[in-house]
Design a protein around this motif. Structure first.
Motif, PDB file in Angstrom:
ATOM      1  N   LYS A 110       0.839  -1.208   0.000  1.00 12.52           N
ATOM      2  CA  LYS A 110       0.000   0.000   0.000  1.00 12.52           C
ATOM      3  C   LYS A 110       0.870   1.252   0.000  1.00 12.52           C
ATOM      4  CE  LYS A 110      -2.533  -1.180   3.585  1.00 12.52           C
ATOM      5  NZ  LYS A 110      -3.571  -1.066   4.653  1.00 12.52           N
ATOM      6  N   LEU A 113       2.069   1.757  -3.491  1.00 13.93           N
ATOM      7  CA  LEU A 113       0.940   2.208  -4.296  1.00 13.93           C
ATOM      8  C   LEU A 113       0.651   3.696  -4.091  1.00 13.93           C
ATOM      9  CD1 LEU A 113      -1.366   1.376  -6.239  1.00 13.93           C
ATOM     10  CD2 LEU A 113      -2.739   0.829  -4.210  1.00 13.93           C
ATOM     11  N   ARG A 163       2.466 -10.297  -6.500  1.00 12.07           N
ATOM     12  CA  ARG A 163       2.132 -10.534  -7.905  1.00 12.07           C
ATOM     13  C   ARG A 163       0.855  -9.784  -8.295  1.00 12.07           C
ATOM     14  NH1 ARG A 163       1.879 -14.027 -12.413  1.00 12.07           N
ATOM     15  NH2 ARG A 163      -0.263 -14.385 -13.080  1.00 12.07           N
ATOM     16  N   SER A 164      -0.140  -9.835  -7.419  1.00 17.22           N
ATOM     17  CA  SER A 164      -1.422  -9.197  -7.742  1.00 17.22           C
ATOM     18  C   SER A 164      -1.273  -7.684  -7.858  1.00 17.22           C
ATOM     19  CB  SER A 164      -2.474  -9.556  -6.690  1.00 17.22           C
ATOM     20  OG  SER A 164      -2.242  -8.877  -5.472  1.00 17.22           O
ATOM     21  N   PHE A 165      -0.441  -7.080  -7.009  1.00 20.79           N
ATOM     22  CA  PHE A 165      -0.240  -5.628  -7.076  1.00 20.79           C
ATOM     23  C   PHE A 165       0.545  -5.243  -8.327  1.00 20.79           C
ATOM     24  CE2 PHE A 165      -2.168  -5.282  -3.073  1.00 20.79           C
ATOM     25  CZ  PHE A 165      -2.278  -3.951  -2.701  1.00 20.79           C
ATOM     26  N   LYS A 167       0.379  -7.020 -11.235  1.00 17.46           N
ATOM     27  CA  LYS A 167      -0.533  -7.231 -12.358  1.00 17.46           C
ATOM     28  C   LYS A 167      -1.643  -6.181 -12.387  1.00 17.46           C
ATOM     29  CE  LYS A 167       1.154 -10.967 -14.300  1.00 17.46           C
ATOM     30  NZ  LYS A 167       1.566 -11.010 -15.728  1.00 17.46           N
ATOM     31  N   THR A 168      -2.174  -5.846 -11.218  1.00 14.67           N
ATOM     32  CA  THR A 168      -3.302  -4.915 -11.157  1.00 14.67           C
ATOM     33  C   THR A 168      -2.870  -3.464 -11.321  1.00 14.67           C
ATOM     34  OG1 THR A 168      -4.497  -6.418  -9.686  1.00 14.67           O
ATOM     35  CG2 THR A 168      -5.249  -4.137  -9.753  1.00 14.67           C
ATOM     36  N   HIS A 169      -1.800  -3.090 -10.612  1.00 12.78           N
ATOM     37  CA  HIS A 169      -1.413  -1.677 -10.562  1.00 12.78           C
ATOM     38  C   HIS A 169      -0.141  -1.378 -11.350  1.00 12.78           C
ATOM     39  CE1 HIS A 169      -4.470  -1.047  -7.487  1.00 12.78           C
ATOM     40  NE2 HIS A 169      -3.964  -2.045  -6.777  1.00 12.78           N
ATOM     41  N   GLN A 170       0.481  -2.414 -11.924  1.00 17.57           N
ATOM     42  CA  GLN A 170       1.732  -2.241 -12.673  1.00 17.57           C
ATOM     43  C   GLN A 170       2.811  -1.557 -11.835  1.00 17.57           C
ATOM     44  OE1 GLN A 170       2.322  -3.527 -16.006  1.00 17.57           O
ATOM     45  NE2 GLN A 170       0.566  -4.622 -15.169  1.00 17.57           N
TER      46      GLN A 170
END
Length: 319
Positions: A110, A113, A163-165, A167-170
């Motif tokens: 976070k 992000l 991995r998800s961050f 893929k989702t947020h590049q």
């Protein structure tokens, strides 16, 4: 312009060795965050206070409120070593592993992000891949995750969050997965320090099951060099396996240490095997070697000698 790194878990075994390595081999400024639990000790990090490129903040990364004081500046990279890592403890109570290894990683993601750090390297483990049979090829970065105990499950979960961050947020995120580390400053509940400590004090050395479980061992400084290489050259979204191709049975390791210390093998005490005890780990490190140019340089024989010397010196200093 000075580059600032945020190292979490920097009072622990690998984290403190990494900070020591960077202070000697780079110009980075380092903020070290650690909650100073049983395995992350002030003793490990006290020497760093002499450096004007280092500061320490006591903080639990599993708690958002604690982290607020840490982000008083933007960091070039977060390197997340912070983790509960002892399998036996995770079997007894997995709660701290969930809080630190999963929730803590989520909190750091976070922060990336929201722009508080430019990128992040997640320090993971070969244990997320599960166990190999004796004739199976080593783990690659494409091996499916198949953790077999709460510790490795918590680390695998954290990897999936990373991995998800990506893929989702590049986001510029990288995962490294390393084989079993050994070397100076490792907490004595871990396998090699326990063997050395017990042998030096002529205390029986517990050995699970038949002693033929196999681990791929790497000297901690080689691991630190690998992370530094990933920091400088790693590609966002990639996973890098790190190992030294030094597969040894637990029995072989004990026998080697006893021989070097001139201790009687009668100290070996076979005990009931633990739950979820993976049979074999082995890492294929060809990707990081081919793509980033890293390779291990310390042999297991030399690394064990260095480790024994460090623990022997520690025993003398405490007498």
């Amino acid at each position: 312009m000075n580059k600032h790194l945020l190292v979490t878990g920097g009072a622990g075994f690998i984290g403190s060795n990494f900070i020591s390595y960077l202070l000697s081999n780079s110009t980075y400024y380092i903020t070290n965050v650690d909650y100073l639990t049983y395995a992350g000790t002030y003793e490990n990090i006290q020497p760093f206070e002499k450096s004007n490129r280092y500061r320490f903040i006591k903080c639990d990364i599993g708690k958002d409120n604690d982290l607020r004081s840490v982000f008083d500046q933007e960091y070039e990279t977060i390197i997340n070593f912070a983790a509960e890592s002892h399998v036996d403890r995770s079997i007894m109570d997995a709660t701290p592993f969930i809080e630190t290894n999963i929730n803590g990683t989520f909190n750091l993601l976070k922060a990336v992000l929201s722009g508080k750090a430019r990128k992040m390297i997640q320090i993971s483990t070969d244990e997320v891949y599960g166990s190999l049979q004796p004739t199976e090829p080593p783990f690659t970065e494409e091996t499916p995750l198949a953790p077999n105990n709460p510790y490795s499950a918590s680390k695998g979960s954290a990897d999936l969050l990373v991995r998800s961050f990506f893929k989702t947020h590049q986001l510029p995120l990288i995962i490294t997965r390393c084989s079993n580390n050994y070397g100076p400053m490792q907490y004595t509940e871990k396998f090699i320090p326990k063997v050395i400590s017990n042998a030096l004090n002529d205390i029986p050395i517990p050995l699970y099951g038949d002693g033929l479980n196999i681990r791929d061992w790497i000297y901690v400084e080689d691991h630190c060099r690998a992370i530094h290489t990933v920091l400088e050259k790693g590609v966002a979204g990639e996973i890098y396996n790190i190992g030294a191709s030094e597969e040894k049975t637990n029995l072989e390791v004990i026998q080697m240490i006893l021989k070097q210390l001139k201790k009687d093998p009668i100290l070996i005490n076979y005990i009931e095997d633990r739950k979820g005890h993976d049979r074999r780990y082995s890492m294929d490190s060809s990707k990081i070697t081919k793509e980033l140019g890293w390779k291990p340089i310390v042999s297991f024989d030399d690394g064990v000698k260095k480790t024994i010397d460090w623990y022997k010196q520690r025993v003398l200093e405490r007498r």
